[in-house]
Design a protein around this motif. Structure first.
Motif, PDB file in Angstrom:
ATOM      1  N   ALA A 304     -17.548 -11.965 -22.443  1.00 17.53           N
ATOM      2  CA  ALA A 304     -16.882 -11.947 -21.135  1.00 17.53           C
ATOM      3  C   ALA A 304     -16.964 -13.295 -20.433  1.00 17.53           C
ATOM      4  N   ALA A 305     -15.864 -13.689 -19.813  1.00 15.09           N
ATOM      5  CA  ALA A 305     -15.834 -14.878 -18.960  1.00 15.09           C
ATOM      6  C   ALA A 305     -16.043 -14.399 -17.525  1.00 15.09           C
ATOM      7  N   VAL A 306     -17.277 -14.490 -17.062  1.00 16.84           N
ATOM      8  CA  VAL A 306     -17.650 -13.974 -15.740  1.00 16.84           C
ATOM      9  C   VAL A 306     -17.622 -15.110 -14.724  1.00 16.84           C
ATOM     10  N   PRO A 307     -16.876 -14.984 -13.645  1.00 17.06           N
ATOM     11  CA  PRO A 307     -16.811 -16.062 -12.651  1.00 17.06           C
ATOM     12  C   PRO A 307     -18.197 -16.390 -12.089  1.00 17.06           C
ATOM     13  N   PRO A 312     -17.424 -22.316  -7.887  1.00 17.09           N
ATOM     14  CA  PRO A 312     -16.032 -21.873  -7.941  1.00 17.09           C
ATOM     15  C   PRO A 312     -15.240 -22.584  -9.041  1.00 17.09           C
ATOM     16  N   GLY A 313     -14.475 -21.779  -9.788  1.00 16.47           N
ATOM     17  CA  GLY A 313     -13.664 -22.334 -10.854  1.00 16.47           C
ATOM     18  C   GLY A 313     -14.370 -22.386 -12.192  1.00 16.47           C
ATOM     19  N   GLN A 314     -15.663 -22.074 -12.211  1.00 19.50           N
ATOM     20  CA  GLN A 314     -16.407 -22.086 -13.467  1.00 19.50           C
ATOM     21  C   GLN A 314     -16.842 -20.672 -13.834  1.00 19.50           C
ATOM     22  N   TYR A 315     -17.297 -20.530 -15.084  1.00 19.27           N
ATOM     23  CA  TYR A 315     -17.747 -19.235 -15.582  1.00 19.27           C
ATOM     24  C   TYR A 315     -19.192 -19.349 -16.051  1.00 19.27           C
ATOM     25  N   THR A 316     -19.909 -18.257 -15.979  1.00 20.77           N
ATOM     26  CA  THR A 316     -21.305 -18.285 -16.404  1.00 20.77           C
ATOM     27  C   THR A 316     -21.373 -18.593 -17.895  1.00 20.77           C
ATOM     28  N   ARG A 344     -21.615  -3.953  -7.135  1.00 18.12           N
ATOM     29  CA  ARG A 344     -22.246  -5.246  -6.901  1.00 18.12           C
ATOM     30  C   ARG A 344     -21.438  -6.344  -7.581  1.00 18.12           C
ATOM     31  N   ALA A 345     -21.376  -7.504  -6.942  1.00 15.49           N
ATOM     32  CA  ALA A 345     -20.785  -8.676  -7.589  1.00 15.49           C
ATOM     33  C   ALA A 345     -21.899  -9.411  -8.323  1.00 15.49           C
ATOM     34  N   TYR A 346     -21.556 -10.046  -9.432  1.00 13.62           N
ATOM     35  CA  TYR A 346     -22.586 -10.730 -10.211  1.00 13.62           C
ATOM     36  C   TYR A 346     -22.890 -12.102  -9.629  1.00 13.62           C
ATOM     37  N   ARG A 347     -24.139 -12.287  -9.239  1.00 12.47           N
ATOM     38  CA  ARG A 347     -24.667 -13.580  -8.823  1.00 12.47           C
ATOM     39  C   ARG A 347     -25.971 -13.802  -9.569  1.00 12.47           C
ATOM     40  N   HIS A 348     -26.328 -15.051  -9.737  1.00 12.83           N
ATOM     41  CA  HIS A 348     -27.535 -15.330 -10.504  1.00 12.83           C
ATOM     42  C   HIS A 348     -28.312 -16.487  -9.897  1.00 12.83           C
ATOM     43  N   LYS A 349     -29.580 -16.554 -10.265  1.00 11.17           N
ATOM     44  CA  LYS A 349     -30.429 -17.675  -9.880  1.00 11.17           C
ATOM     45  C   LYS A 349     -31.114 -18.173 -11.134  1.00 11.17           C
ATOM     46  N   ASP A 350     -31.028 -19.475 -11.367  1.00 10.68           N
ATOM     47  CA  ASP A 350     -31.605 -20.058 -12.572  1.00 10.68           C
ATOM     48  C   ASP A 350     -33.125 -19.917 -12.545  1.00 10.68           C
TER      49      ASP A 350
END
Length: 537
Positions: A304-307, A312-316, A344-350
């Motif tokens: 999957a290409a997840v925003p 913005p404009g990139q994928y995980t 939920r929208a997907y957000r992440h923290k490195d």
């Protein structure tokens, strides 16, 4: 009201996490079916330790039926999806087939080996994305050292004890680091000719080892590898592979019987057949991991290409860390679709990265704090133990035994070269040409050229070719490669999708490319077909 039918395709990091979380959230309010070629979840980041004889194979596998309550397991590979009829067709391990109907579909098919149009690679290289490949490589390396120790010819001895790894990302770096330690330990018991020692080469067209990571981690890994004796060559790759060795892009010909291909992965070809919007081979989804225009279809992991909402404009990227987290969000959003909780929208923290370099050495930057040496080694192993969904005590016990006892360097001969082809769509499965119950044409469909008469792997010694099922020795068969449907990414190691196959050279214009495998173009001038920013876990 009937319960919704949920079908999850793939039990890698993303698919396994989706099934595990959803089985808890659904509370018997949904029928959950997991379709996967194997009955286990593979913790891919520890695979190099299996190849090096530190961990036994079952330590890095977690039983699906034993850890996923209220989830029905169906063994098979998805080979067709009808989005309008809402059905998934699959082939089972014994050549049969079946159809699964769904109300919600989760595509977590993961990734497969990325091949480049370099002459001879598909025929002579061995991959590293599943248990069959790891077991094969351990046997193969052990055999080469033993044959070298008994060889009378210095040239043959040197070739057998030369091991070439292409791709200096996570997998390639770890394979080379563990491999050098493994072979050095072997020659202490089986001394080679005077003045000779095993030689490992790590190649990559990039400027530095681990090009995806912080430069401090890269320097740490490079220093450890060179101190250990690994010949690290950046800005160099393979131009052509042959039965007797490899021609490098700098013009040098290296005689070897071992070529390990770790240049990256690409999304499973299954998603390409759906005629849906794609982004560099990955299925486009919205921040809630749903396919636009198909709200009943979810996709996560490497497929999957997840925003990336923070960029913005990139994928995980295709990493274990992201795939594991995708699975959790996907499960919550599916539960919300039938009234359990909210979307939920997907957000992440490195969270940082860890790279195991063997022994007490590692490179890590947990929460952005760069570490090396023993401290990094402790953090790396602690992270893996915390991230594994099972077998923690067994893994820790194997580590303890490895610290106090010598490793058992023996050939079991369970996986042969021809059964693990590099250009397969199912690297998690060892191929048995002509075996009982094998579906007609299965090897061809999977891109696996197996059986008598196929092209040969560099390790095709007479000893390994004898007594092969199916008749004549399966000479010169390609080494293989692991696992599709593997976690799109994983908490494991938090490794970025893997070694990107950036700027890998193709063959010279006019040379024919390998003929089999889905990534190979027709003979003629080489056309670049890789996706530079993707990697393998």
């Amino acid at each position: 009201m009937s319960r919704p039918r949920i079908v999850i395709v793939g039990a890698g990091f993303a698919g396994y996490r989706t099934a595990r979380v959803l089985s808890r959230l659904a509370r018997d309010r949904a029928d959950i079916t997991l379709l996967n070629p194997t009955d286990y979840f593979l913790y891919l980041p520890l695979l190099p330790q299996v190849a090096a004889g530190i961990l036994e194979p079952r330590r890095v596998t977690v039983s699906l039926s034993g850890t996923l309550p209220r989830v029905r397991l169906v063994l098979g590979e998805a080979d067709g999806i009808d989005l309008d009829a809402r059905t998934v067709h699959y082939s089972d391990p014994e050549g049969g087939g079946g159809t699964l109907e769904y109300d919600r579909l989760v595509l977590a098919a993961g990734s497969v080996n990325k091949l480049l149009p370099i002459p001879g690679v598909a025929e002579h290289a061995h991959g590293f994305r599943g248990l069959p490949e790891a077991l094969y490589l351990r046997d193969h390396v052990t055999r080469q050292v033993e044959l070298a120790a008994a060889a009378d010819d210095p040239k043959s001895c040197a070739a057998r004890c030369t091991f070439v790894v292409v791709g200096a990302g996570y997998t390639g770096t770890e394979v080379a680091a563990h491999g050098q330690m493994f072979t050095d330990a072997q020659v202490r018991k089986h001394p080679l000719r005077e003045g000779m020692r095993p030689r490992w080469l790590l190649l990559d067209i990039a400027e530095r080892v681990l090009p995806e990571l912080d430069e401090r981690l890269s320097r740490t890994a490079d220093r450890v590898l060179r101190q250990r004796g690994v010949d690290v060559r950046m800005g160099t790759s393979v131009k052509e592979a042959t039965h007797g060795g490899v021609l490098l892009t700098d013009g040098e010909y290296v005689e070897t019987r071992t070529l390990v291909w770790c240049v990256g992965v690409r999304p499973d070809p299954l998603v390409e057949s759906l005629d849906l919007p794609m982004e560099r081979g990955r299925l486009l989804v919205d921040p809630h991991l749903q396919v636009p225009g198909r709200p009943e279809v979810f996709a996560c992991g490497d497929a999957a290409a997840v925003p990336d909402l923070d960029k913005p404009g990139q994928y995980t990227p295709m990493t274990a860390q992201h795939a594991w987290r995708h699975g959790k969000v996907c499960a919550h959003n599916i539960a919300a679709s039938f009234g359990e909780g909210e979307r939920r929208a997907y957000r992440h923290k490195d969270m940082g990265f860890v790279v195991d370099l063997g022994g007490a050495k590692a490179a890590a930057n947990p929460l952005g704090v760069p570490l090396s040496g023993v401290a990094a080694g402790a953090v790396t192993r602690g992270y893996h133990l915390a991230a594994m969904p099972g077998n923690r005590v067994r893994v820790a016990a194997d580590w303890l035994l490895d610290a106090v006892l010598p490793r058992q360097a023996v050939q079991l001969g369970l996986v042969r070269s021809w059964s693990v082809p590099l250009d397969t769509a199912s690297p998690e499965l060892a191929r048995v040409p002509g075996g009982a119950g094998a579906p007609a044409g299965a090897e061809v469909a999977a891109g696996a050229r197996t059986g008598p008469g196929a092209a040969a792997a560099p390790d095709a010694d007479p000893e390994s070719a004898k007594n092969q099922p199916g008749g004549e020795p399966a000479k010169n068969q390609p080494g293989g490669e692991p696992a599709k449907n593997q976690p799109g990414g994983e908490p494991a190691k938090n490794q970025p999708g893997g070694e990107p196959a950036k700027n890998q050279p193709g063959p010279e214009s006019g040379k024919p490319a390998p003929k089999s495998g889905t990534d190979h173009p027709s003979p003629g001038p080489v056309k670049r077909i890789d996706t530079p920013d993707e990697g393998d876990r």
